[in-house]
Design an enzyme around this catalytic site. Structure first.
Site, PDB file in Angstrom:
ATOM      1  NE  ARG A 143     -52.375 -40.933   5.034  1.00 57.36           N
ATOM      2  CZ  ARG A 143     -52.000 -42.196   4.881  1.00 57.36           C
ATOM      3  NH1 ARG A 143     -52.891 -43.118   4.605  1.00 57.36           N
ATOM      4  NH2 ARG A 143     -50.745 -42.523   5.001  1.00 57.36           N
ATOM      5  CG  ASP A 181     -42.427 -38.892   1.658  1.00 59.01           C
ATOM      6  OD1 ASP A 181     -41.204 -38.699   1.665  1.00 59.01           O
ATOM      7  OD2 ASP A 181     -43.205 -38.256   0.912  1.00 59.01           O
ATOM      8  CB  SER A 192     -42.789 -36.100   3.525  1.00 56.52           C
ATOM      9  OG  SER A 192     -43.252 -37.281   4.090  1.00 56.52           O
TER      10      SER A 192
HETATM   11  C1  GLC Z   1     -39.986 -33.145  -1.013  1.00 54.45           C
HETATM   12  C2  GLC Z   1     -39.448 -33.254   0.407  1.00 54.45           C
HETATM   13  C3  GLC Z   1     -38.977 -34.657   0.711  1.00 54.45           C
HETATM   14  C4  GLC Z   1     -40.070 -35.660   0.383  1.00 54.45           C
HETATM   15  C5  GLC Z   1     -40.536 -35.474  -1.039  1.00 54.45           C
HETATM   16  C6  GLC Z   1     -41.684 -36.424  -1.406  1.00 54.45           C
HETATM   17  O1  GLC Z   1     -38.951 -33.331  -1.886  1.00 54.45           O
HETATM   18  O2  GLC Z   1     -38.404 -32.324   0.585  1.00 54.45           O
HETATM   19  O3  GLC Z   1     -38.582 -34.781   2.065  1.00 54.45           O
HETATM   20  O4  GLC Z   1     -39.583 -36.956   0.584  1.00 54.45           O
HETATM   21  O5  GLC Z   1     -40.984 -34.142  -1.229  1.00 54.45           O
HETATM   22  O6  GLC Z   1     -42.788 -36.213  -0.600  1.00 54.45           O
END
Ligand code: GLC
Length: 474
Positions: free
Chosen positions: A105, A219, A166
Site C-alpha cells: 500500500r 508493522d 514488516s
Molecule cells: C513476520 C515478520 C514480522 C512481522 C510479522 C507480522 O513475523 O517477520 O516482521 O511483524 O510477520 O506482519
C-alpha cells in the site's frame, strides 16, 4: 491444578450454542470417539502448558536482550530507535509505504492536531515479485509510489516518508534497517543483509521518483504508534495477520544491546520478532504432526515455528493436515479425499473465519466450503471439520496470549492497552474474546485492554516520521 485446567476446555458450537468439545463428542459422534478426540487433543493446550510457554517466552526475551546471549537467541528483540510515542502535536503531510504481505500500500497521511486523514491505494504483489529479484521488487514499489503521487497530483513532491517493512530487520538507525531473513513467503534475492531504505532509494533514483525516507518501521511498531496516538496507555503493538509479531516499550537499562544515545527518554520500542520463538527446538513438545507437515511445504522450513502455529498464512493448512489425517483413518469423508483437498494450501485460513462465524445448527457455511472442495458433506463430516477449525484457532489464540503474558509480566504494568492489527484478529469471530479470557487467566494481576488499530501500519509509519520531524525540527 485440575480445576483451573478445566477452565480451558475446547469449545465448539452446536445448535448455535457453545459446548465443551469433550461432552459433545462423547455423546454425539457415532464413530470411533477416541480417534477424533485424539486428533483434537493433540491440538489442546491446558493452562499449565500455557504458563510454561509463557515462561519460555520470557527466558527467550531476556536472552535476546542480553549483549552476550543475543547471538544465540532466536527471539531477536531488535531495538527500533523509536523512543517517543506521539503526543498529539504531530502535524504535516506524509507519505507511507506498507509492505508485509501479498498486498502493498501507498498512503498519503495528513496529521492535523490529533486528527488523521488518509488516502491510500492497494497494489497486489504477485508471487513472481515476492520470489524474484530484489531489484524487481523495489522497482515495483517505486513504480507504485510514482503512480500514486501522480494520481494525488503530488508528482515531484518530496514529503517525508515512513516505510513500513514488516520483516525481521536489524535497525542501524531510524531510517536504515538491514533485512535479517525473509518470512511469510517472500524470498526476493539480493535483499538479505542489505539496507532496505537504500534499496528503495536506489530504485526510486532509477525511476526518477523523489524520496525522503525518515523511518523504516515494522508493522508492530506502526500499530503501537497509531494506537498510542489515541490511547496514551498503549505500550504494546501486536500483529495477528499473515504473520504474527509483537513489540513493546522497554527501559534502556534492560537493553544490553543498545548502542544508541543513552539520554532521555531512557526507553526504546523493541521489535521482538517473536514468530521465530521455538526455532531452537524449545516448543517441540507442543508441536504436532500437522505442524511438521505444514512446515515441510513452506519456503522457510524450520523457521518461524511459533508464527506457523498462530498466523493467518498457516491456520488453514494446519486444519487441512488434521482433516487429511482423519480422512486417512476413515473418520472423515468415508476415507475419500477429493483431488481439490489434496492440494497443499487448498483449505484457506479464511475458511476458518467463515466457518466459525456461522452459528447455524447444520453448519451451512462449512457444508458449502466442503462442497466447493468436492468433499463429502454429511452432518458428521461437517461437525468434525468445524471442531478441527475451532481447535486450531483456539490453540492459536492461546499461544498468542501466552506470549503476550510474558511481555505484560516483563513490563510489570498494572494497566495496559495493547494495540492490535491483522486480518485474523479483525475478522475471526472468537480470537478477541478468547484472548480476553486467557489473558485474565494468565495475568490476573493486570488490567489489559485490547485496542483494534485502524490501519496501524500505514498511519503508524507516518506518525513515526512525524515524531522524528517534530523531535529533530527537520
Ligand atoms: C513476520 C515478520 C514480522 C512481522 C510479522 C507480522 O513475523 O517477520 O516482521 O511483524 O510477520 O506482519
Amino acid at each position: 491444578m485440575a480445576s483451573r485446567v478445566e477452565q480451558f476446555p475446547e469449545w465448539i458450537q452446536v445448535d448455535g450454542k457453545w459446548k465443551r468439545k469433550s461432552d459433545h463428542f462423547r455423546r454425539n459422534i457415532s464413530m470411533e470417539n477416541f480417534s477424533v478426540d485424539s486428533v483434537l487433543d493433540a491440538l489442546h493446550l491446558n493452562l499449565d502448558a500455557l504458563q510454561d510457554i509463557q515462561g519460555r517466552m520470557h527466558s527467550d526475551m531476556v536472552k535476546g536482550l542480553g549483549a552476550a546471549s543475543n547471538k544465540a537467541a532466536v527471539v531477536k528483540m531488535f531495538p527500533t530507535y523509536v523512543r517517543s510515542l506521539p503526543d498529539g502535536s504531530e502535524n504535516g503531510d506524509f507519505f507511507a509505504l506498507d509492505l508485509g504481505g501479498s498486498n502493498f500500500r501507498v498512503l498519503l497521511v495528513k496529521l492535523r492536531d490529533g486528527n488523521v486523514e488518509m488516502k491510500s491505494k492497494v497494489y497486489k504483489i504477485a508471487t513472481e515479485i515476492m520470489t524474484g529479484t530484489g531489484e524487481n521488487l523495489f522497482n515495483y514499489i517505486a513504480d507504485c509510489l510514482a503512480e500514486f503521487k501522480k494520481e494525488q497530483g503530488l508528482e515531484g513532491k518530496d514529503l517525508p516518508l515512513g516505510f513500513t517493512f514488516s520483516f525481521p530487520c536489524r535497525q542501524n538507525g531510524l531510517n536504515s534497517a538491514s533485512l535479517v531473513t525473509w518470512t511469510k513467503g517472500f524470498s526476493a534475492t539480493g535483499v538479505v543483509d542489505q539496507d532496505v531504505a537504500k534499496l528503495l532509494s536506489e530504485a526510486c533514483k532509477r525511476r526518477n521518483v523523489n524520496l525522503d525516507i525518515i523511518a523504516v518501521v515494522n508493522d508492530t511498531t506502526g500499530t503501537l504508534m497509531s494506537c498510542a496516538h489515541a490511547d496514551s496507555n498503549c505500550y504494546v503493538g501486536l500483529i495477528i495477520g499473515t504473520g504474527t509479531n509483537a513489540c513493546y516499550m522497554e527501559a534502556l537499562d534492560e537493553v544490553e544491546l543498545w548502542n544508541g544515545d543513552k539520554g532521555e527518554p531512557k526507553q526504546t520500542i523493541i521489535n521482538m520478532e517473536w514468530g521465530a520463538f521455538g526455532d531452537d527446538g524449545s516448543i517441540e513438545d507442543i508441536r504436532t504432526d500437522f505442524d511438521r507437515e505444514l512446515d515441510k511445504i513452506t519456503l522457510n522450513q524450520g523457521k518461524q515455528l511459533y508464527e506457523k502455529m498462530i498466523s493467518g498464512m498457516y491456520l488453514g493448512e494446519i486444519s487441512r493436515q488434521a482433516i487429511l489425517k482423519l480422512a486417512k483413518e476413515k473418520l472423515l469423508f468415508n476415507g475419500v479425499v477429493s483431488a481439490e483437498l489434496q492440494k497443499p494450501w487448498a483449505f484457506e485460513s479464511k475458511f476458518l473465519t467463515d466457518i466459525e462465524k456461522d452459528v447455524s445448527t447444520d453448519g451451512l457455511v462449512c457444508r458449502e466450503i466442503l462442497r466447493q472442495l468436492n468433499c463429502r458433506d454429511t452432518m458428521e463430516d461437517v461437525t468434525v471439520v468445524r471442531a478441527i477449525c475451532s481447535a486450531v484457532s483456539t490453540r492459536a489464540a492461546k499461544l498468542v496470549t501466552a506470549g503476550l503474558a510474558a511481555v505484560i509480566k516483563k513490563m510489570g504494568r498494572k494497566t495496559l492497552t495493547i494495540g492490535v492489527d491483522g486480518s485474523l484478529y479483525k475478522y475471526h469471530p472468537r480470537f478477541h474474546p478468547l484472548m480476553d479470557t486467557f489473558t485474565r487467566e494468565l495475568v490476573p494481576e493486570a488490567r489489559v485492554k485490547y485496542m483494534l488499530s485502524e490501519d496501524g501500519s500505514g498511519k503508524g509509519a507516518a506518525l513515526i516520521a512525524a515524531v522524528a520531524v517534530r523531535l529533530t525540527g527537520k
